[in-house]
Design an enzyme around this catalytic site. Structure first.
Site, short mmCIF file in Angstrom:
data_model
loop_
_atom_site.label_atom_id
_atom_site.label_comp_id
_atom_site.label_asym_id
_atom_site.label_seq_id
_atom_site.Cartn_x
_atom_site.Cartn_y
_atom_site.Cartn_z
N PRO A 58 0.82 -1.22 0.00
CA PRO A 58 0.00 0.00 0.00
C PRO A 58 0.85 1.27 0.00
O PRO A 58 1.84 1.36 0.72
CB PRO A 58 -0.79 -0.10 1.30
N GLU A 59 0.48 2.21 -0.85
CA GLU A 59 1.14 3.52 -0.87
C GLU A 59 0.09 4.58 -0.53
O GLU A 59 -1.00 4.26 -0.10
CB GLU A 59 1.78 3.74 -2.25
#
Ligand SMILES: [Zn+2]
Length: 283
Positions: A2-3
């Site tokens: 996840p960013e």
């Protein structure tokens, strides 16, 4: 992994579910994710505290709580690591095997699951204080961005992963932004022209903004281990390619470039994969 966009979508999803809820019980199954906070301090601080806010900073979630045992305001900092997930469930049978922390909210539970334990849920907020500007906020300006890049001879792709330069950009969106900006990932940061930097600045904001908008359209129907929607990856249940379709270069090695049809190339930079089009990204 996840960013910024995935964490933003998760934050928006969790905020209305958590606000006003009081922590009535704390179960710590993997003390490692709390570090450097001890399980004892974690429990004492959070018991009786009420969620009063949730925001995102870079790839971190910042839960704000009031009125715990300590009396004042508490900030709980969360990071999903490689594979972490955060969700609420009313069904104790939905507690996953890899639940690291469970917060009893009375009738339902907040679960932090982390199969690989690279994530964090801690009272130590020092890490978010060192972060660079939010790329979608007013502090991220082309002029300051240009000054920071001029000080480095690192390859621009590697430089973009530094969370002190700009917070929340990771391996996926660094490759995507460079493609949109038509810049080679191998170009030294201090060799970029003002025009190229302005293009990159704009491309970073655009890929992140579009990813948030895209992720926000995915139905967030995750209810526990029985139905795994993996919502933080923006992937709809039963549609494994939902997320990847909107990425133009990331994880597309050998596939035709969407602009010129030449095969996308994969290289390793600082032990991470970079995907790019050698024809379109010659700047
Ligand atoms: Zn191309």
């Amino acid at each position: 992994m996840p960013e910024l966009p995935e964490v933003e979508v998760l934050t928006r999803h969790l905020r209305p579910l958590l606000l006003g809820k009081t922590i009535r019980g704390v179960i710590v199954k993997r003390a490692k994710v709390l570090r450097p906070t001890t399980p004892g301090k974690f429990r004492r601080t959070l018991l009786g505290a009420k969620f009063t806010g949730l925001s995102r900073r870079g790839k971190y979630l910042r839960f704000q709580l009031d009125g715990g045992a300590a009396g004042g305001r508490v900030i709980l900092v969360g990071h999903l690591g490689m594979t972490g997930r955060m969700f609420l469930t009313r069904d104790p049978e939905c507690w996953p095997v890899h639940a690291a922390v469970i917060l009893d909210l009375g009738g339902e539970s907040f679960i932090f699951e982390d199969t690989r334990y690279f994530g964090r849920l801690t009272l130590d907020g020092s890490v978010t204080e060192k972060l660079g500007p939010e790329p979608l906020g007013g502090d991220f300006q082309p002029a300051t961005f240009a000054r920071a890049l001029r000080r480095s001879r690192q390859a621009i792709k590697v430089r973009l992963l530094d969370q002190m330069l700009v917070a929340g950009v990771g391996n996926i969106y660094a490759s995507e932004a460079l493609f949109r900006a038509r810049l080679s990932p191998k170009r030294a940061a201090n060799k970029l022209t003002a025009r190229q930097i302005a293009r990159l600045w704009k491309a970073i904001r655009r890929v992140l903004f579009e990813a948030i908008r895209w992720g926000s359209t995915v139905p967030l129907n995750f209810v526990g281990v029985k139905s795994d929607g993996l919502f933080y990856f923006g992937r709809a249940p039963g549609k494994p390619d939902f997320y990847e379709e909107r990425l133009r270069v990331y994880d597309r090695k050998g596939q035709p470039c969407v602009n010129c049809r030449r095969p996308i190339r994969r290289i390793i930079q600082a032990a991470r994969s970079t995907f790019y089009c050698p024809r379109c990204q010659r700047g």
